[in-house]
Every structure is written in C-alpha cells, then in structure tokens.
Design a protein around this motif. Structure first.
Motif, PDB file in Angstrom:
ATOM      1  N   LEU A 621       0.769  -1.129  -0.020  1.00 50.63           N
ATOM      2  CA  LEU A 621      -0.021  -0.029  -0.108  1.00 50.63           C
ATOM      3  C   LEU A 621       1.005   1.181  -0.056  1.00 50.63           C
ATOM      4  O   LEU A 621       0.536   2.143  -0.824  1.00 50.63           O
ATOM      5  CB  LEU A 621      -0.827   0.110   1.177  1.00 50.63           C
ATOM      6  CG  LEU A 621      -1.931  -0.937   1.319  1.00 50.63           C
ATOM      7  CD1 LEU A 621      -2.920  -0.709   2.678  1.00 50.63           C
ATOM      8  CD2 LEU A 621      -2.785  -1.095   0.103  1.00 50.63           C
ATOM      9  N   VAL A 622       1.962   1.303   0.974  1.00 54.48           N
ATOM     10  CA  VAL A 622       2.823   2.508   0.939  1.00 54.48           C
ATOM     11  C   VAL A 622       3.529   2.706  -0.524  1.00 54.48           C
ATOM     12  O   VAL A 622       3.515   3.917  -0.965  1.00 54.48           O
ATOM     13  CB  VAL A 622       3.714   2.217   2.033  1.00 54.48           C
ATOM     14  CG1 VAL A 622       4.827   3.274   2.058  1.00 54.48           C
ATOM     15  CG2 VAL A 622       3.132   2.166   3.606  1.00 54.48           C
ATOM     16  N   ALA A 623       4.118   1.540  -0.945  1.00 59.62           N
ATOM     17  CA  ALA A 623       4.592   1.629  -2.186  1.00 59.62           C
ATOM     18  C   ALA A 623       3.576   2.376  -3.349  1.00 59.62           C
ATOM     19  O   ALA A 623       4.204   3.248  -4.130  1.00 59.62           O
ATOM     20  CB  ALA A 623       5.280   0.429  -2.886  1.00 59.62           C
ATOM     21  N   ALA A 624       2.417   1.935  -3.349  1.00 57.33           N
ATOM     22  CA  ALA A 624       1.729   2.182  -4.414  1.00 57.33           C
ATOM     23  C   ALA A 624       1.140   3.880  -4.193  1.00 57.33           C
ATOM     24  O   ALA A 624       1.126   4.121  -5.204  1.00 57.33           O
ATOM     25  CB  ALA A 624       0.252   1.415  -4.417  1.00 57.33           C
ATOM     26  N   LEU A 625       1.001   4.160  -2.975  1.00 58.16           N
ATOM     27  CA  LEU A 625       0.605   5.517  -2.790  1.00 58.16           C
ATOM     28  C   LEU A 625       2.013   6.486  -3.013  1.00 58.16           C
ATOM     29  O   LEU A 625       1.553   7.510  -3.580  1.00 58.16           O
ATOM     30  CB  LEU A 625       0.270   5.629  -1.131  1.00 58.16           C
ATOM     31  CG  LEU A 625      -1.321   5.003  -0.922  1.00 58.16           C
ATOM     32  CD1 LEU A 625      -1.342   4.947   0.467  1.00 58.16           C
ATOM     33  CD2 LEU A 625      -2.343   5.833  -1.554  1.00 58.16           C
ATOM     34  N   ASP A 626       2.876   5.895  -2.752  1.00 59.97           N
ATOM     35  CA  ASP A 626       4.171   6.761  -2.967  1.00 59.97           C
ATOM     36  C   ASP A 626       4.520   7.250  -4.528  1.00 59.97           C
ATOM     37  O   ASP A 626       4.896   8.104  -5.115  1.00 59.97           O
ATOM     38  CB  ASP A 626       5.162   6.134  -2.180  1.00 59.97           C
ATOM     39  CG  ASP A 626       5.456   6.305  -0.843  1.00 59.97           C
ATOM     40  OD1 ASP A 626       4.912   7.128  -0.339  1.00 59.97           O
ATOM     41  OD2 ASP A 626       6.317   5.510  -0.364  1.00 59.97           O
ATOM     42  N   GLU A 627       4.006   5.945  -5.161  1.00 59.76           N
ATOM     43  CA  GLU A 627       4.354   5.866  -6.529  1.00 59.76           C
ATOM     44  C   GLU A 627       3.010   6.688  -7.295  1.00 59.76           C
ATOM     45  O   GLU A 627       2.831   7.037  -8.692  1.00 59.76           O
ATOM     46  CB  GLU A 627       4.136   4.666  -7.405  1.00 59.76           C
ATOM     47  CG  GLU A 627       5.457   3.754  -6.987  1.00 59.76           C
ATOM     48  CD  GLU A 627       5.431   2.287  -7.205  1.00 59.76           C
ATOM     49  OE1 GLU A 627       4.286   1.884  -7.845  1.00 59.76           O
ATOM     50  OE2 GLU A 627       6.288   1.289  -6.891  1.00 59.76           O
ATOM     51  N   GLY A 628       2.030   7.245  -6.651  1.00 57.12           N
ATOM     52  CA  GLY A 628       0.841   8.028  -7.277  1.00 57.12           C
ATOM     53  C   GLY A 628      -0.269   7.439  -7.527  1.00 57.12           C
ATOM     54  O   GLY A 628      -0.666   7.691  -8.320  1.00 57.12           O
ATOM     55  N   THR A 629      -0.556   6.076  -7.171  1.00 54.19           N
ATOM     56  CA  THR A 629      -1.508   5.065  -7.617  1.00 54.19           C
ATOM     57  C   THR A 629      -2.647   5.797  -7.159  1.00 54.19           C
ATOM     58  O   THR A 629      -2.620   6.294  -5.804  1.00 54.19           O
ATOM     59  CB  THR A 629      -1.312   3.621  -7.274  1.00 54.19           C
ATOM     60  OG1 THR A 629      -0.152   3.298  -7.648  1.00 54.19           O
ATOM     61  CG2 THR A 629      -2.364   2.842  -7.816  1.00 54.19           C
ATOM     62  N   VAL A 634      -5.934   1.683  -5.131  1.00 52.58           N
ATOM     63  CA  VAL A 634      -5.083   1.105  -3.943  1.00 52.58           C
ATOM     64  C   VAL A 634      -6.082   0.442  -3.200  1.00 52.58           C
ATOM     65  O   VAL A 634      -6.217  -0.612  -2.617  1.00 52.58           O
ATOM     66  CB  VAL A 634      -4.489   2.034  -3.359  1.00 52.58           C
ATOM     67  CG1 VAL A 634      -3.857   1.504  -2.055  1.00 52.58           C
ATOM     68  CG2 VAL A 634      -3.282   2.638  -4.253  1.00 52.58           C
ATOM     69  N   ASP A 635      -7.509   1.047  -2.871  1.00 54.37           N
ATOM     70  CA  ASP A 635      -8.362   0.740  -1.869  1.00 54.37           C
ATOM     71  C   ASP A 635      -9.200  -0.478  -2.488  1.00 54.37           C
ATOM     72  O   ASP A 635      -9.497  -1.354  -1.539  1.00 54.37           O
ATOM     73  CB  ASP A 635      -9.611   1.798  -1.785  1.00 54.37           C
ATOM     74  CG  ASP A 635     -10.384   1.689  -0.484  1.00 54.37           C
ATOM     75  OD1 ASP A 635      -9.955   0.878   0.346  1.00 54.37           O
ATOM     76  OD2 ASP A 635     -11.589   2.087  -0.501  1.00 54.37           O
ATOM     77  N   ALA A 636      -9.182  -0.668  -3.720  1.00 51.56           N
ATOM     78  CA  ALA A 636     -10.024  -1.803  -4.229  1.00 51.56           C
ATOM     79  C   ALA A 636      -8.842  -3.075  -4.048  1.00 51.56           C
ATOM     80  O   ALA A 636      -9.369  -4.196  -3.789  1.00 51.56           O
ATOM     81  CB  ALA A 636     -10.048  -1.528  -5.835  1.00 51.56           C
TER      82      ALA A 636
END
Length: 661
Positions: A621-629, A634-636
């Motif tokens: 989750l952290v990596a996805a948010l950091d990458e701007g996803t 991300v929630d799905a």
C-alpha cells in the motif's frame, strides 16, 4: 578522555524523536557522523511537538547555564511551523516574564498552570467556537530567534538554522473546530463513518448537517442541498457555517458552480473563522473550471488565512533567514531540498526529505566535528512543550505521566464491577476510566471484556494520559517471550516495522521503567479468542478506506497520538490508517508467542504466515501510494486482500479452538 562533540537539536514535531523516531534527521545526523569517521559525537534531540521560538529561547539558556554549550558543541534549530499557528499567546521571551509565569502557576486558581490532560480523546462539536490566538507574531519570532542565536554565539557554540517549508498543497483549514463537518468540493472523501463514532447523527443540532453530508457522499446533491438549507436555520453559528459550505459543495455537484462560488465568498465574510475552508473550496471549484489563475489566488489567500495548521508562513521563513544571516549561522533551506514536495501532510517531511536535511546539516557541521575516534551516539530529551513558562520540567510532567500510584488497578476493577453504564458528567475519574476502557477495547488484545479485566491498568497515566501505554507494556511481554524462545525479529525483514520488546518498552514514556506486576495470559484458549477478536476487528474495519482526504480532515485528532508513537508524523501512514494494521499484526504476534510457549508449532507457523501477509500488504500500500497510484485503485486492492485474509483467519480460529479444547 576526549569529551564528545555535542549537537543539540531544538525544534518542533518535524524534528521530534519522542517515539521510535527511526526516520528523523537528528538520528540520521548521528549515523552520518559515524559513517564519515567522526567521533566522539553525541546527538541530543530536544525537539518536541508544539515547540516555539519562545520555548527554544528558554531551553537554550538552560543548556548554556549548565555548561552544555561551548566550543565543542553545536545547536541545530528547526523552528517556525508553530509560530503563527493557533495557540495561547507566548510572545517574546525574557527571564523576568518566565519567572512571573512560573510564580503564577503555583497559585491554586490556575490549576497548576493549565496542564493539558489527555484522557478520552476524540472529536467534539463546538456550536460557537472562538477564534484562537496565535503563539507569536512575526516580530516576536524574529526577536526570539535573535536571542537564541546570541546565546549560542556568546557561549562559543556553532549554530545551524534549518528554515522549514510548508506544504501549501495540503487542504487548508482542516485543523479548525468542527472541520470534519465541512465537505471538500469535487472530492470523494467519506467522513460520515468517522463522524458516527462520536455523535448521535439522528438528533441534536447536527442531525440535519449529518444527513446533508451523507447525501453528498452518495452523490444526491439535490437532497443534500435541502438538508443544508434546513441546517442553515440552526441557532448554533458553527452549524450555519458548515451548512453554508456544504450547500455550496452540493451546488457545485449540481453544476451551478458560479452560485456555489458566490455562496462560499459570502460565507467567508459572515464566518471569517472558516475563511480558509471556504477559500480552499473556491480554489477547487475554479480549478475544475480551468481558471487556474483565480484558483491559485484563492489558494494563496486560504494558506495565509489558515492558522489552524502548523505551517510556517513566507514571512516567518524570511525572519529566520534574517536572524541567521545577522548571527553568521549556517542556513539549511528545506524549501530548496524539498523541490516542491517531500511532505506527508501539512509540514512534516517524508523519510527521504529527512535524509536530505540530515545530509545538509552534516555538510554544515562537517569541518567542526572531531575525528579522534569514539562513539557517535544519539539520545532524546523529553522537554516540556511549554518550556518558556517555567511550569513543567519535562514532557512527562506536562502530560501528567508518572503520577503517584494509589492502586489504580483496584480503582479500575471496582468501578468496572459495580458502576452504572451512565456516568455523571462531573465525575472526571469515571469518565477517564470509561475513556481508557473504550481505547483498550479497540485493540484485538482486549476484544473480549474479560481479557481486559484479567490484565487491568496498573498506573494512573494509563487511564488519565495515554491508554495505549497499557497495551504497549503488555505487548512488550509477549514480544519478549518470542525473543527468549529464539523467535525474535519476527517481521524484521519488512522495513518500517519494529516489533521488538525493546521498541515497545521505549514507547512507554516513564521516568522509571517498571515491569508488569501480574503475568499476562499464556492460555491457548486466550490465543484462540485473540485471533477470533482480530477477525472481528478486521471485519469492523473491512473498508480500511485508503482515503487521503478523510485522513487529512482528521489529522489534528491523530497529531499527538502519532507523534508519540512514531516520533514524528513523517510517514505515509498519514494517508491511511496504518496504525490499525499494526494493531492486527501485534495481536497475531501475541498469539504466536502463546503458541510458541505451548509448543504448538503448526499454529505458530500459521500465525507467522498471517502476520507476514499483513506486513507485505501494508508495504505494498505504501509503495503504491508513493508511486501516485489513485487512492480508489489502492482501496480496491486492499478490499480484495482483506476478504482473502479473512478466510485464512477463519481457518486459524477453527484450528486454534480445536487445539485449545
């Protein structure tokens, strides 16, 4: 013996290392010094959430007065975020003023100087909030910083001024009273679930307001506007203020953007306290229309009007630079290092930016640091956030931690066994016990009431100050069981987590470290109940919504809690509730400790697998948010994971119950 070169770090929560503080730049400076072959060096972190230049002026005099400053020392200052933010006024520091404040605090009518109590915590709707003062003016800030740098210079020490920067893109006004009730235009945030935790949405002055929020979140803008118009007739000014904002958001949703903008502009005049929120929504509406110039102007106005968030203003940055230049201090400009980003919230740097700040500070001090060999150590000082007043000697005193002991365990157990459900409002002790109980029962360790009664609180600060300290002390015992069984370092391979007994003992702020006075439960039956409680806990939070907007709108509620747990808010956790995930992992590790002690190898391995799955999920989750996803994507992913994880927990519960019987 060569005395170590001391580096004193004086600052606010952006530099604080109260909790684990793994990422903060003061600790990284100590690491860089060791890697660079310097030594002996001692980095002392005196930063604390809420610190201002007035407090720093008092503290630096105390350090100089005890001989802590001299040719073999340096002071690194990170101040400015709290100066023009909401607070009681502190003003210009002087020794006489400090003496008067300390004397006044001894008088009975001052209630010990107004020490802050942190009991139940939570949100409270304020029907008619008053506009708060700010800690200092720009002129006060400049005066205090000149005083600080003068003391360092006269003592012969080196000074480094870190000029902070603010995240101007962070939503404005979210720290204002009742801010969660003000919806953001063109946003998908869902705050209604959070509000339901603290209010009866069907009654009182906020009933219509809540129904309007619920309709907005369902996209029923016409119905939302009707509810908001109804709420706007309320007697409470704050209800009218929120209703005007939400009516404008509903108008924007209906495509009536010009009418929405005019509604917000009128509201800013009628309710100036909430101007930052109104102007923020004006900027959002204009930006959707493609009117970027007007949006930027509204955004700047919102930023400078907002004193609810602890963000340094442009004039504060200039005052800092002027004071540093006058004294010959080295300057580290965070704005130049951040490159327009680098913040997890309104002012706190990301771990990456902490690293860049540490590198710049190290570069400024490099020529002064010794190379005589020896240790490069790091320590923290728990300074009072009100150092300027002379009232409190330490952070522990300020938050009333480590009070005298008078059988709190007995008081708690007697109350729980005999009290009524309804508690008189004037009964402070009863409210504190209920607040502690609610907090404890949120953790899967105590998902069943009898388990909390079996491991009750033993110190007053656990009930009156920080209930989570009770949980940390119990977890430290279970983690110690794992370490003594040779299973220490579980989940250590996942960066960002520290589930060691030492880390949890360190989280409990006490003057004297004290062990539990009664043993924790090691029953396999309790381990089975624990996993069952964990499953219910995750189901209750099945959404675990990755909703940055909702998280941001509750950021002030989490401020002290996360600062005390993590040492700083410089975590991606500010974008989602990582604390709840960590609670789940803590519960699994406690169950694993019991199974390991009971020689239940299969259950132990199954529990460890589940804990690793959770850790891997959070890192993803952290990596996805950091990458701007996008948060929705991300929630799905998170929802699918939790559904599959629940199946694995169900199997573990069945096996654990069967083995326990």
């Amino acid at each position: 013996m060569i005395q170590p070169y001391r580096i004193w770090f004086i600052g606010d929560s952006s530099a604080s290392g109260i909790g684990l503080g793994r990422e903060v730049f003061p600790r990284r400076v100590a690491t860089l010094a060791a890697e660079g072959g310097h030594g002996p060096v001692r980095a002392v972190n005196c930063a604390v959430p809420g610190f201002t230049s007035t407090d720093a002026a008092a503290l630096v005099r105390d350090i100089a007065g005890t001989g802590g400053l001299g040719a073999g020392s340096a002071v690194v200052l990170y101040l400015g975020n709290n100066e023009q933010a909401a607070s009681r006024y502190k003003g210009r520091y002087s020794g006489l003023t400090r003496w008067r404040r300390a004397l006044k605090s001894l008088m009975p009518e001052t209630n010990g100087g107004g020490v802050v109590r942190w009991g139940r915590g939570g949100l409270h709707f304020e029907p008619d909030p008053a506009e708060a003062a700010t800690a200092n003016t720009v002129e006060d800030f400049l005066f205090n910083m000149r005083q600080v740098l003068k003391v360092v210079h006269l003592a012969g020490g080196r000074a480094v001024v870190v000029v902070p920067s603010a995240n101007k893109r962070f939503p404005h006004g979210v720290g204002l009273p009742n801010a969660p009730w003000f919806k953001a235009a063109h946003s998908t945030d869902r705050i209604s679930d959070f509000i339901r935790q603290w209010y009866d949405p069907d009654g009182g002055v906020v009933g219509g307001l809540y129904r309007g929020i619920l309709a907005l979140e369902k996209g029923r803008y016409g119905l939302a506007q009707e509810f908001c118009v109804e709420a706007a007739r309320a007697d409470a000014p704050a209800v009218r203020a929120a209703a005007a904002n939400n009516a404008a958001v509903a108008l924007a949703g209906l495509g009536r953007v010009d009418e929405a903008r005019r509604t917000l502009e009128r509201a800013a005049v009628e309710h100036p306290l909430y101007a930052p929120i109104y102007l923020d929504n004006v900027a959002r509406i204009l930006r959707v229309q493609g009117r970027d110039g007007g949006a930027d102007e509204a955004d700047r106005a919102a930023f400078h009007a907002d004193t609810s968030l602890y963000r340094v203003k442009d004039e504060g940055r200039e005052a800092l630079k002027l004071a540093a230049q006058e004294s010959g201090a080295a300057i580290v400009d965070v704005d130049a290092l951040a490159g327009g980003g680098g913040f997890v919230d309104y002012c706190h740097p990301t771990p990456d930016l902490h690293g860049r700040i540490a590198g710049a500070v190290m570069e400024a001090l490099c020529d002064d640091l010794p190379r005589a060999g020896g240790e490069c150590g790091y320590e923290r000082w728990l300074v009072s956030p009100d150092a300027f007043s002379g009232r409190c000697g330490s952070l522990l005193d300020y938050y009333q931690i480590d009070r005298g002991e008078a059988d709190p365990e007995g008081v708690f157990c007697t109350f729980m066994e005999t009290s009524r459900v309804d508690v008189p409002e004037e009964d402070f002790l009863a409210e504190a016990i209920i607040g502690f109980t609610r907090s404890a029962l949120e953790h899967p360790l105590f998902g069943f009431g009898e388990d909390l009664m079996a491991m009750p609180p033993q110190y007053w600060f656990e009930m009156l100050s920080f209930p989570e300290f009770h949980t940390y002390r119990i977890l430290a015992v279970y983690l110690d069981m794992l370490e003594r069984a040779g299973e220490g370092g579980m989940l250590a391979e996942y960066p960002g987590f520290d589930f060691s007994a030492a880390a949890y003992r360190d989280l409990v702020l006490m003057k004297r470290k004290r062990p539990l006075q009664r043993p924790v439960s090691t029953s396999p039956a309790y381990a089975a109940r624990l996993v069952q409680s964990l499953r219910r806990y995750l189901r209750d939070r099945a959404r675990f919504a990755i909703d940055p907007e909702a998280r941001r709108r509750t950021v002030i509620y989490w401020y002290t809690r996360e600062s005390f747990r993590y040492g700083t808010q410089s975590r991606t956790s500010m974008l989602f509730d990582v604390w709840s995930y960590e609670r789940a992992m803590e519960a699994l590790l406690a169950a694993c400790a019991i199974w390991r002690a009971a020689d239940e190898g299969a259950l132990f391995e199954a529990g460890r697998r589940q804990a690793r799955l959770l850790a891997e999920h959070v890192i993803g989750l952290v990596a996805a948010l950091d990458e701007g996803t996008p948060a929705r994507d991300v929630d799905a992913v998170s929802a699918r994971f939790l559904a599959e994880f629940d199946v694995g927990l169900g199997q573990l519960v069945c096996t654990a119950k069967r083995e326990a019987s």
